[in-house]
Design a protein around this motif. Structure first.
Motif, PDB file in Angstrom:
ATOM      1  N   ASP A   1       0.828  -1.198   0.000  1.00 26.24           N
ATOM      2  CA  ASP A   1       0.000   0.000   0.000  1.00 26.24           C
ATOM      3  C   ASP A   1       0.871   1.260   0.000  1.00 26.24           C
TER       4      ASP A   1
ATOM      5  N   ARG B   1     -10.118   1.961   3.496  1.00 25.58           N
ATOM      6  CA  ARG B   1     -10.042   0.740   4.307  1.00 25.58           C
ATOM      7  C   ARG B   1     -11.183   0.696   5.319  1.00 25.58           C
TER       8      ARG B   1
ATOM      9  N   ASP C   1     -14.160  -2.047   5.733  1.00 25.77           N
ATOM     10  CA  ASP C   1     -14.119  -2.907   6.913  1.00 25.77           C
ATOM     11  C   ASP C   1     -15.539  -3.124   7.420  1.00 25.77           C
TER      12      ASP C   1
END
Length: 228
Positions: free
Chosen positions: A71, A115, A119
Protein backbone atom coordinates in the motif's frame (compact mmCIF):
# COMPACT_ATOMS: atom_id res chain seq x y z
CA UNK A 1 24.86 48.63 16.61
CA UNK A 2 28.44 47.65 15.68
CA UNK A 3 29.47 47.12 12.06
CA UNK A 4 31.60 44.38 10.52
CA UNK A 5 34.82 46.34 11.13
CA UNK A 6 34.30 46.07 14.88
CA UNK A 7 33.93 42.28 14.87
CA UNK A 8 36.47 40.57 17.13
CA UNK A 9 39.33 38.55 15.62
CA UNK A 10 38.19 35.07 14.79
CA UNK A 11 34.62 36.21 14.11
CA UNK A 12 34.92 35.08 10.50
CA UNK A 13 35.53 31.51 11.63
CA UNK A 14 32.16 31.49 13.38
CA UNK A 15 30.43 32.83 10.28
CA UNK A 16 31.92 30.14 8.03
CA UNK A 17 29.50 27.33 8.94
CA UNK A 18 26.57 29.67 8.44
CA UNK A 19 27.91 30.61 5.04
CA UNK A 20 28.27 26.92 4.22
CA UNK A 21 24.68 26.25 5.24
CA UNK A 22 23.45 29.16 3.17
CA UNK A 23 25.42 27.90 0.19
CA UNK A 24 23.99 24.39 0.55
CA UNK A 25 20.49 25.83 0.88
CA UNK A 26 20.98 27.94 -2.24
CA UNK A 27 22.25 24.91 -4.16
CA UNK A 28 19.25 22.87 -3.05
CA UNK A 29 16.87 25.59 -4.23
CA UNK A 30 18.68 25.81 -7.57
CA UNK A 31 18.46 22.03 -7.94
CA UNK A 32 14.73 22.12 -7.18
CA UNK A 33 14.24 24.91 -9.71
CA UNK A 34 16.10 22.87 -12.33
CA UNK A 35 13.96 19.81 -11.62
CA UNK A 36 10.74 21.81 -11.86
CA UNK A 37 11.86 23.47 -15.08
CA UNK A 38 12.76 20.06 -16.52
CA UNK A 39 9.43 18.57 -15.50
CA UNK A 40 7.52 21.40 -17.11
CA UNK A 41 9.57 20.91 -20.26
CA UNK A 42 8.72 17.20 -20.32
CA UNK A 43 12.25 16.02 -19.54
CA UNK A 44 12.06 12.42 -18.28
CA UNK A 45 15.44 12.79 -16.57
CA UNK A 46 13.97 15.48 -14.33
CA UNK A 47 11.26 13.09 -13.20
CA UNK A 48 13.90 10.45 -12.44
CA UNK A 49 15.84 12.98 -10.36
CA UNK A 50 12.65 13.91 -8.51
CA UNK A 51 11.93 10.27 -7.67
CA UNK A 52 15.49 9.50 -6.57
CA UNK A 53 15.58 12.53 -4.29
CA UNK A 54 12.26 11.98 -2.54
CA UNK A 55 11.10 8.36 -2.84
CA UNK A 56 12.74 7.27 0.43
CA UNK A 57 11.17 9.85 2.76
CA UNK A 58 7.77 9.60 1.05
CA UNK A 59 7.71 5.81 1.35
CA UNK A 60 8.71 5.98 5.02
CA UNK A 61 5.88 8.43 5.77
CA UNK A 62 3.31 6.34 3.88
CA UNK A 63 4.47 3.14 5.59
CA UNK A 64 4.12 4.70 9.04
CA UNK A 65 0.49 5.48 8.33
CA UNK A 66 -0.51 2.40 6.35
CA UNK A 67 1.64 -0.34 7.95
CA UNK A 68 1.65 -2.20 4.63
CA UNK A 69 4.55 -2.09 2.19
CA UNK A 70 2.49 -2.72 -0.94
CA UNK A 71 0.00 0.00 0.00
CA UNK A 72 2.86 2.38 0.82
CA UNK A 73 4.45 1.75 -2.59
CA UNK A 74 1.12 2.40 -4.30
CA UNK A 75 0.64 5.64 -2.39
CA UNK A 76 4.10 6.89 -3.30
CA UNK A 77 3.46 6.15 -6.96
CA UNK A 78 0.12 7.94 -6.72
CA UNK A 79 1.82 10.91 -5.05
CA UNK A 80 4.43 11.32 -7.76
CA UNK A 81 1.85 11.03 -10.53
CA UNK A 82 -0.47 13.46 -8.76
CA UNK A 83 2.36 15.92 -8.28
CA UNK A 84 3.33 15.66 -11.94
CA UNK A 85 -0.25 16.25 -13.07
CA UNK A 86 -0.70 19.24 -10.76
CA UNK A 87 2.74 20.76 -11.31
CA UNK A 88 1.21 23.94 -12.69
CA UNK A 89 -0.37 24.55 -9.27
CA UNK A 90 3.03 24.49 -7.53
CA UNK A 91 3.91 28.10 -6.77
CA UNK A 92 7.07 27.55 -4.80
CA UNK A 93 5.52 28.76 -1.53
CA UNK A 94 6.95 25.64 0.12
CA UNK A 95 9.92 23.45 -0.68
CA UNK A 96 9.31 20.82 -3.34
CA UNK A 97 9.91 18.03 -0.83
CA UNK A 98 7.39 19.55 1.59
CA UNK A 99 4.79 19.80 -1.19
CA UNK A 100 5.36 16.17 -2.18
CA UNK A 101 5.20 15.09 1.46
CA UNK A 102 1.76 16.69 1.87
CA UNK A 103 0.50 14.99 -1.30
CA UNK A 104 1.76 11.59 -0.10
CA UNK A 105 0.25 12.05 3.37
CA UNK A 106 -3.09 12.99 1.86
CA UNK A 107 -3.00 9.96 -0.45
CA UNK A 108 -2.21 7.68 2.50
CA UNK A 109 -5.07 9.12 4.55
CA UNK A 110 -7.48 8.62 1.63
CA UNK A 111 -6.43 4.97 1.49
CA UNK A 112 -7.01 4.61 5.22
CA UNK A 113 -10.51 6.03 4.79
CA UNK A 114 -11.21 3.52 2.01
CA UNK A 115 -10.04 0.74 4.31
CA UNK A 116 -12.46 1.85 7.01
CA UNK A 117 -15.36 1.94 4.55
CA UNK A 118 -14.51 -1.58 3.37
CA UNK A 119 -14.12 -2.91 6.91
CA UNK A 120 -17.36 -4.68 7.83
CA UNK A 121 -16.41 -5.34 11.43
CA UNK A 122 -17.78 -2.01 12.59
CA UNK A 123 -15.47 -2.10 15.60
CA UNK A 124 -15.54 1.05 17.70
CA UNK A 125 -12.17 2.64 18.35
CA UNK A 126 -11.56 2.49 22.07
CA UNK A 127 -8.45 3.90 23.70
CA UNK A 128 -9.67 3.71 27.30
CA UNK A 129 -7.97 0.37 27.98
CA UNK A 130 -4.61 1.87 27.02
CA UNK A 131 -4.86 4.99 29.18
CA UNK A 132 -3.49 5.16 32.73
CA UNK A 133 -6.11 4.59 35.44
CA UNK A 134 -6.43 6.69 38.57
CA UNK A 135 -7.80 6.05 42.04
CA UNK A 136 -10.44 8.23 43.70
CA UNK A 137 -7.70 10.18 45.50
CA UNK A 138 -6.18 11.11 42.13
CA UNK A 139 -3.13 8.86 42.37
CA UNK A 140 -2.25 6.44 39.60
CA UNK A 141 -3.72 2.98 40.05
CA UNK A 142 -0.40 1.39 39.18
CA UNK A 143 2.97 3.04 39.66
CA UNK A 144 5.79 2.11 37.32
CA UNK A 145 9.43 2.65 38.06
CA UNK A 146 10.34 6.23 37.08
CA UNK A 147 12.41 6.64 33.95
CA UNK A 148 16.05 7.36 34.58
CA UNK A 149 16.36 8.76 31.06
CA UNK A 150 14.15 11.25 29.30
CA UNK A 151 11.69 10.09 26.67
CA UNK A 152 13.78 11.79 23.99
CA UNK A 153 16.84 9.83 25.08
CA UNK A 154 14.92 6.58 25.06
CA UNK A 155 13.50 7.19 21.62
CA UNK A 156 16.95 8.10 20.28
CA UNK A 157 18.25 4.61 21.11
CA UNK A 158 17.81 2.29 18.14
CA UNK A 159 16.34 -0.65 20.08
CA UNK A 160 13.93 1.59 22.02
CA UNK A 161 12.94 3.53 18.90
CA UNK A 162 11.90 0.29 17.21
CA UNK A 163 9.75 -0.69 20.17
CA UNK A 164 8.18 2.77 20.39
CA UNK A 165 7.12 2.44 16.76
CA UNK A 166 5.58 -0.94 17.55
CA UNK A 167 3.71 0.55 20.50
CA UNK A 168 2.41 3.39 18.34
CA UNK A 169 0.98 0.72 16.04
CA UNK A 170 -0.99 -0.67 19.00
CA UNK A 171 -3.00 2.55 19.31
CA UNK A 172 -6.45 2.68 17.70
CA UNK A 173 -6.11 3.98 14.17
CA UNK A 174 -7.73 7.37 14.71
CA UNK A 175 -5.39 8.14 17.60
CA UNK A 176 -2.34 6.58 15.96
CA UNK A 177 -2.88 8.69 12.84
CA UNK A 178 -3.14 11.92 14.81
CA UNK A 179 0.03 11.09 16.75
CA UNK A 180 1.95 10.31 13.56
CA UNK A 181 0.82 13.46 11.77
CA UNK A 182 1.65 15.80 14.64
CA UNK A 183 4.63 14.20 16.38
CA UNK A 184 6.40 12.32 13.61
CA UNK A 185 5.44 14.01 10.35
CA UNK A 186 5.40 17.36 12.20
CA UNK A 187 2.31 18.79 10.54
CA UNK A 188 0.71 21.64 12.47
CA UNK A 189 -2.66 21.39 14.22
CA UNK A 190 -4.64 23.20 11.54
CA UNK A 191 -3.30 21.18 8.63
CA UNK A 192 -3.63 17.87 10.47
CA UNK A 193 -7.24 18.64 11.37
CA UNK A 194 -8.04 19.66 7.78
CA UNK A 195 -6.51 16.48 6.36
CA UNK A 196 -8.47 14.32 8.78
CA UNK A 197 -11.71 16.25 8.38
CA UNK A 198 -12.07 16.96 12.11
CA UNK A 199 -12.08 20.10 14.23
CA UNK A 200 -8.89 21.41 15.79
CA UNK A 201 -10.38 20.84 19.23
CA UNK A 202 -11.11 17.20 18.45
CA UNK A 203 -7.61 16.75 17.10
CA UNK A 204 -6.05 18.22 20.25
CA UNK A 205 -8.10 15.89 22.46
CA UNK A 206 -7.14 12.84 20.40
CA UNK A 207 -3.48 13.86 20.39
CA UNK A 208 -3.45 14.31 24.16
CA UNK A 209 -5.06 10.92 24.73
CA UNK A 210 -2.78 9.24 22.19
CA UNK A 211 0.29 10.64 23.95
CA UNK A 212 -1.06 9.51 27.32
CA UNK A 213 -1.68 6.01 26.00
CA UNK A 214 1.72 5.77 24.35
CA UNK A 215 3.49 6.90 27.51
CA UNK A 216 1.50 4.40 29.57
CA UNK A 217 2.37 1.59 27.16
CA UNK A 218 6.05 2.55 27.17
CA UNK A 219 6.23 2.78 30.97
CA UNK A 220 4.61 -0.65 31.23
CA UNK A 221 7.05 -2.00 28.64
CA UNK A 222 10.07 -0.66 30.51
CA UNK A 223 8.75 -2.10 33.77
CA UNK A 224 8.26 -5.56 32.24
CA UNK A 225 11.59 -5.63 30.44
CA UNK A 226 13.60 -4.07 33.25
CA UNK A 227 14.99 -1.32 31.02
CA UNK A 228 16.93 1.34 32.94
Amino acid sequence: MSDASSAPPGGASHAAPLGGEQSAHAEALEDEAAIIEGLRAGDSRAFERLVRAHVGPLRAAALRLLKDEADADDVVQEAFLSAFRSLDSFRGEARLGTWLHRIAINAALQRLRRRRREDESGQREDIEALLPRFLEDGHAEQLYRPWVQSADELVSRAETRKRVRELIDELPEGYRTVLILRDIEELDTAESADLLGISRGTLKVRLHRARQALRNLLERELELTGEP
